[in-house]
Design an enzyme around this catalytic site. Structure first.
Site, PDB file in Angstrom:
ATOM      1  N   HIS A 191      -4.388  -4.155   0.077  1.00 10.22           N
ATOM      2  CA  HIS A 191      -4.220  -4.762   1.398  1.00 10.22           C
ATOM      3  C   HIS A 191      -4.798  -6.174   1.407  1.00 10.22           C
ATOM      4  O   HIS A 191      -5.798  -6.449   2.072  1.00 10.22           O
ATOM      5  CB  HIS A 191      -4.937  -3.925   2.469  1.00 10.22           C
ATOM      6  CG  HIS A 191      -4.177  -2.726   2.918  1.00 10.22           C
ATOM      7  ND1 HIS A 191      -3.054  -2.814   3.709  1.00 10.22           N
ATOM      8  CD2 HIS A 191      -4.391  -1.402   2.710  1.00 10.22           C
ATOM      9  CE1 HIS A 191      -2.604  -1.600   3.976  1.00 10.22           C
ATOM     10  NE2 HIS A 191      -3.394  -0.722   3.370  1.00 10.22           N
TER      11      HIS A 191
ATOM     12  N   CYS B   2       0.827  -1.209   0.000  1.00  8.30           N
ATOM     13  CA  CYS B   2       0.000   0.000   0.000  1.00  8.30           C
ATOM     14  C   CYS B   2       0.865   1.264   0.000  1.00  8.30           C
ATOM     15  O   CYS B   2       1.572   1.531  -0.953  1.00  8.30           O
ATOM     16  CB  CYS B   2      -0.999  -0.029   1.151  1.00  8.30           C
ATOM     17  SG  CYS B   2      -2.355   1.170   0.909  1.00  8.30           S
TER      18      CYS B   2
ATOM     19  N   GLU C 162      -3.794  -8.586   2.941  1.00  5.15           N
ATOM     20  CA  GLU C 162      -3.662  -9.176   4.291  1.00  5.15           C
ATOM     21  C   GLU C 162      -4.838  -8.842   5.200  1.00  5.15           C
ATOM     22  O   GLU C 162      -4.974  -9.438   6.286  1.00  5.15           O
ATOM     23  CB  GLU C 162      -2.355  -8.699   4.944  1.00  5.15           C
ATOM     24  CG  GLU C 162      -2.373  -7.295   5.531  1.00  5.15           C
ATOM     25  CD  GLU C 162      -2.206  -6.177   4.514  1.00  5.15           C
ATOM     26  OE1 GLU C 162      -2.141  -5.003   4.929  1.00  5.15           O
ATOM     27  OE2 GLU C 162      -2.145  -6.471   3.299  1.00  5.15           O
TER      28      GLU C 162
END
Length: 315
Positions: A245, A152, A247
């Site tokens: 993102h 990011c 994750e």
């Protein structure tokens, strides 16, 4: 690269004793290993460092460890913080117990480094109070780390620092779960991906494909028609830049949305996230498979398969 003698098939991530992520991951049946057990396996683990710039340190630790654990490789996990910025959202005790400063490890070599996002994208890079330290770390990574994964804001920062790629302010926050596709489906980082896959984004700025195309050392591997360039790779495979993102947990965007709503800030409902765009409904996680593949591919093809067994050779 690796040398094994009698190694077990399951060789999970080695994390510090007492890290809060352990309890969460064990409830999910994710295999993590403490220092004692790891020391009794005859194997050289991959050394992975994480420079955690996110304010919610423990949440980010857990998210990344969950994904890094999804392989048969043993990993030695090192958490890093910047010395020039002190966390306001995580206890000093936690930071002192589990985190190291760059000065503690700058003479070491690592197989891989992850630099996380940070909620500072509305600032010019030079206005970020740890920018000089981050530049020092990114310079160090070129000679002391085999492969670096930027996430990011760190992807924007890394592209700017290493290649001069500018970032641009968006008219409004890019916020939601977006459809992506690979431009080069045979690239190792997207091996096994579906033709279309999803990933969350939460940012106020962007890098543009036309600027990346001007840099001969880079290629855009995957993109979204709405969210733009998503995975950018250095052609020597030593650096990867992921603008979203993957994750994130299924409730991370919801937490951000309700946080801003409760502060009275203007915020749209995250795109393609809540069922029927109804914030009272639980959002499904439709990017988990992609996230696991992304991190597994990075560990396997960009770290494990290529990094030298003797890390001193990096320097």
């Amino acid at each position: 690269m690796m040398k094994f003698k009698g190694a077990k098939l399951t060789m999970p991530i080695k994390i510090p004793n007492g890290l809060p992520a352990i309890e969460t991951l064990e409830r999910e049946n994710i295999f993590v290993m403490n220092d004692f057990r790891a020391s009794h396996q005859d194997i050289r683990p991959l050394k992975i460092a994480v420079l955690n710039l996110m304010p919610t340190k423990i949440t980010t630790e857990t998210q990344l460890i969950r994904l890094l654990s999804n392989s048969s490789l043993q990993i030695e996990f090192t958490l890093l913080q910047t010395a020039t910025h002190k966390s306001k959202h995580t206890s000093a005790e936690h930071m002192e117990t589990f985190y190291k400063n760059f000065g503690d490890i700058k003479n070491e070599n690592f197989d891989g480094l992850i630099i996380t996002g940070a909620p500072v994208e509305n600032l010019d890079f030079e206005e970020v109070n740890y920018w000089d330290e981050l530049c020092e770390i990114m310079t160090w990574s070129k000679t002391h780390v085999f492969s670096t994964l930027h996430i990011c804001w760190a992807a924007q920062a890394g592209l700017n620092f290493h290649y001069g790629v500018p970032k641009y302010q968006l008219s409004k926050k890019l916020f939601g779960v977006y459809k992506h596709y690979a431009l080069t489906p045979n690239h190792p980082i997207v091996r096994g991906f579906d033709e279309y896959f999803y990933a969350p984004h939460s940012r106020h700025t962007e890098v543009r494909e036309e600027d990346i195309a001007k840099v001969s050392e880079l290629e855009v591997v995957a993109k979204s028609e709405l969210a733009g360039a998503y995975i950018i790779a250095a052609k020597d495979s030593r650096m990867l830049f992921v603008t979203g993102h993957s994750e994130y947990d299924n409730d991370t965007l919801a937490n951000e949305y309700f946080r801003d709503k409760n502060k009275g800030l203007e915020i749209d409902v995250p795109y393609n996230y809540f069922p029927d765009d109804d914030p009272t409904k639980r959002p499904p996680n439709i990017w988990r498979g992609h996230a696991n593949l992304l991190f597994s591919n990075w560990l396997n093809y960009f770290v494990y398969q290529n990094t030298p067994y003797n890390l001193d050779e990096l320097s």
